[in-house]
Motif scaffolding. Structure first.
Motif, PDB file in Angstrom:
ATOM      1  N   VAL A 200       0.836  -1.206   0.000  1.00  9.10           N
ATOM      2  CA  VAL A 200       0.000   0.000   0.000  1.00  9.10           C
ATOM      3  C   VAL A 200       0.869   1.253   0.000  1.00  9.10           C
ATOM      4  N   MET A 201       1.955   1.247   0.742  1.00 10.30           N
ATOM      5  CA  MET A 201       2.837   2.409   0.764  1.00 10.30           C
ATOM      6  C   MET A 201       3.464   2.663  -0.602  1.00 10.30           C
ATOM      7  N   VAL A 202       3.969   1.610  -1.241  1.00 12.48           N
ATOM      8  CA  VAL A 202       4.603   1.777  -2.553  1.00 12.48           C
ATOM      9  C   VAL A 202       3.585   2.238  -3.587  1.00 12.48           C
ATOM     10  N   HIS A 203       2.410   1.610  -3.582  1.00 13.42           N
ATOM     11  CA  HIS A 203       1.374   1.988  -4.551  1.00 13.42           C
ATOM     12  C   HIS A 203       0.886   3.416  -4.298  1.00 13.42           C
ATOM     13  N   THR A 204       0.806   3.816  -3.038  1.00 15.93           N
ATOM     14  CA  THR A 204       0.391   5.178  -2.711  1.00 15.93           C
ATOM     15  C   THR A 204       1.400   6.204  -3.222  1.00 15.93           C
ATOM     16  N   VAL A 205       2.665   5.904  -3.083  1.00 13.16           N
ATOM     17  CA  VAL A 205       3.704   6.816  -3.575  1.00 13.16           C
ATOM     18  C   VAL A 205       3.629   6.935  -5.097  1.00 13.16           C
ATOM     19  N   VAL A 206       3.383   5.826  -5.772  1.00 13.21           N
ATOM     20  CA  VAL A 206       3.266   5.856  -7.232  1.00 13.21           C
ATOM     21  C   VAL A 206       2.091   6.733  -7.655  1.00 13.21           C
ATOM     22  N   VAL A 207       0.942   6.568  -6.995  1.00  7.02           N
ATOM     23  CA  VAL A 207      -0.233   7.384  -7.334  1.00  7.02           C
ATOM     24  C   VAL A 207       0.021   8.853  -7.012  1.00  7.02           C
ATOM     25  N   LEU A 208       0.721   9.121  -5.914  1.00  2.72           N
ATOM     26  CA  LEU A 208       1.026  10.506  -5.551  1.00  2.72           C
ATOM     27  C   LEU A 208       1.936  11.165  -6.583  1.00  2.72           C
ATOM     28  N   VAL A 209       2.933  10.454  -7.054  1.00  2.00           N
ATOM     29  CA  VAL A 209       3.820  11.022  -8.075  1.00  2.00           C
ATOM     30  C   VAL A 209       3.055  11.246  -9.381  1.00  2.00           C
ATOM     31  N   GLN A 210       2.116  10.364  -9.695  1.00  2.00           N
ATOM     32  CA  GLN A 210       1.262  10.588 -10.859  1.00  2.00           C
ATOM     33  C   GLN A 210       0.469  11.880 -10.723  1.00  2.00           C
ATOM     34  N   ALA A 211      -0.111  12.088  -9.545  1.00  2.00           N
ATOM     35  CA  ALA A 211      -0.882  13.312  -9.321  1.00  2.00           C
ATOM     36  C   ALA A 211       0.006  14.553  -9.402  1.00  2.00           C
TER      37      ALA A 211
END
Length: 481
Positions: A200-211
């Motif tokens: 969840v942490m890794v996926h959250t960081v990926v989505v945040l960088v996308q945003a």
């Protein structure tokens, strides 16, 4: 002898006419020559059917996309509305059972809710250590081409993480609720809990960088990055339109497009909220930001229409198949409401569409916590009112979706089941012309010759899986769309 003379005279006349072909006769023949389309009725009827399929596909696709969009929205709102209440009920139930010395402290569903809430809380706490302002300036300082490559890499990582994320969460839930005979087996649950939190942490960081990358694209002055990101949607046509698709692959693509559209809408909302917070909630800035957001969303919708229209045309798939897809989603939504359901609705949406609400929920919480403040008693009242509004929206959306799901489940499947009883071409008689009969005989003979030409030891093609068993990342026709 008389017949021979007549034939000879006729041939002489024709030869003289051929030799005497003038420009005027040629032009007259080009203007006056005709043809009869009815002699090849089967060909033109097939062309008409394909064009009708091409024109009907966007309408049927949009019905499915709208229904699936609200299903994803319902699963996403569950994380912020009913999940806290379910966790509170589970904790109270656990305390009561501990005091009454009950053998089982928690129900299986309550264990899963506590696991899900714990992962969400730890993900939100971990996001507080990420400096979004520094991340924004790091991304802004990169060149346009580098940002384009980074954004494409983030999309690939997003799909890869989504493919393994739900399997990780399902494994955690199963190890938490299965019967354990030894105390050592409890450490297995802890192990998968750590893995789920890391995911969840890794996926959250990926989505945040996308945003953040999308935010940089919207705020850039030359709009070069935004143009590249929008044109990237049209590049998707090249990789999908000219490939062979079956109904299972098309179902996977439809679920992927539903998830992608909801994901993009939430990302754009995050960008808008963040930018408005930077400009002290000046709505005048929204007039500059809104046209760009509309361009991004419209390009996404148009690409989906064109992509599905050409796929159904080239692969000879009826647009009515989208009604069957909608019936399957309706079945998932209806069966998850049963008392003894096999899975939670949000988990079913994750498996079917590849949409996992937890990482996106962490990003939304991080953005709102930075952009909105609720000081004092007035802030607490506003927070409670906002929660009640979200709860009302979730209840209303759930009721409407459940009613439509029960309706779609029976009407769409019934219409699909009655298709075989309808004639193939409505409004036409059963009379087959001589040209059509010869064309059908030729196709049948060619099919039989191809079947006879295959060696006897050739392995037969495996039957395709039923649509009910197709998930977002199920291998169909030796590939995953």
């Amino acid at each position: 002898r008389t017949r021979w003379n007549l034939a000879e005279m006729e041939s002489n006349i024709n030869s003289k006419q051929d030799q005497g072909m003038s420009l005027w006769r040629y032009l007259l023949a080009e203007v006056s020559r005709g043809y009869i389309l009815q002699q090849d009725q089967l060909l033109y009827s097939e062309k008409q059917r394909r064009i009708n399929t091409f024109m009907k596909t966007p309408r049927e696709l949009e019905k499915l996309m709208l229904f699936g969009f609200f299903i994803c929205m319902d699963a996403f709102l569950f994380v912020f509305t009913f999940l806290p209440i379910r966790v509170l009920v589970a904790l109270l139930s656990c305390c009561v059972r501990v005091l009454t010395c009950a053998r089982q402290w928690l129900e299986p569903a309550q264990k899963c809710d506590l696991m899900r809430a714990s992962i969400l809380i730890l993900g939100c706490v971990g996001m507080t250590y990420v400096d979004t302002s520094a991340l924004y300036h790091i991304v802004r300082g990169q060149s346009v081409i580098k940002l384009y490559v980074i954004y494409n890499m983030l999309e690939i990582f997003d799909r890869l993480l989504a493919s393994i994320g739900q399997d990780t969460l399902d494994t955690l839930y199963w190890t938490a609720v299965e019967n354990k005979s030894r105390k050592r087996e409890h450490f297995e649950t802890l192990f998968y809990f750590v893995i789920a939190n890391a995911y969840v942490m890794v996926h959250t960081v990926v989505v945040l960088v996308q945003a953040v990358t999308l935010n940089v694209a919207l705020n850039s002055h030359n709009k070069a990055l935004l143009t590249i990101l929008v044109s990237n949607n049209f590049v998707e046509l090249k990789g999908s339109v000219f490939k062979k698709f079956e109904t299972n692959n098309l179902f996977q693509m439809s679920c992927s497009d539903i998830r992608e559209r909801f994901h993009n809408v939430v990302m754009l909302l995050i960008v808008c909220v963040r930018n408005l917070a930077q400009f002290k909630w000046d709505l005048a800035y929204l007039e500059l930001l809104l046209p760009v957001v509309v361009v991004v969303l419209v390009s996404e919708v148009v690409v989906d229409w064109v992509k599905h229209a050409f796929i159904t045309k080239f692969n000879d798939i009826s647009p009515d198949v989208y009604c069957k897809y909608r019936a399957i989603l309706s079945k998932d939504l209806a069966t998850c409401r049963h008392k003894n359901a096999k899975s939670d609705h949000s988990d079913m949406v994750s498996r079917r569409m590849g949409f996992i609400p937890l990482p996106l929920g962490c990003v939304v919480w991080r953005t709102l916590s930075q952009s909105l403040t609720f000081p004092g008693l007035t802030g607490a009242v506003l927070l409670v009112v906002s929660y009640l509004c979200l709860m009302a929206l979730k209840v209303l959306l759930g009721i409407v979706l459940l009613g439509n799901a029960c309706n779609y489940r029976y009407t769409d499947t019934g219409a699909h089941g009655n298709e075989s009883q309808k004639p193939s071409v409505s409004g036409q008689s059963d009379h087959v012309t001589q040209g059509e009969e010869s064309h059908l005989r030729h196709r049948k003979a060619s099919a039989e010759s191809e079947a006879d030409s295959k060696p006897t030891g050739t392995p037969q093609k495996k039957p395709s899986k039923p649509l009910d068993d197709i998930e977002r990342f199920t291998l169909c026709s030796n590939r995953i769309v």
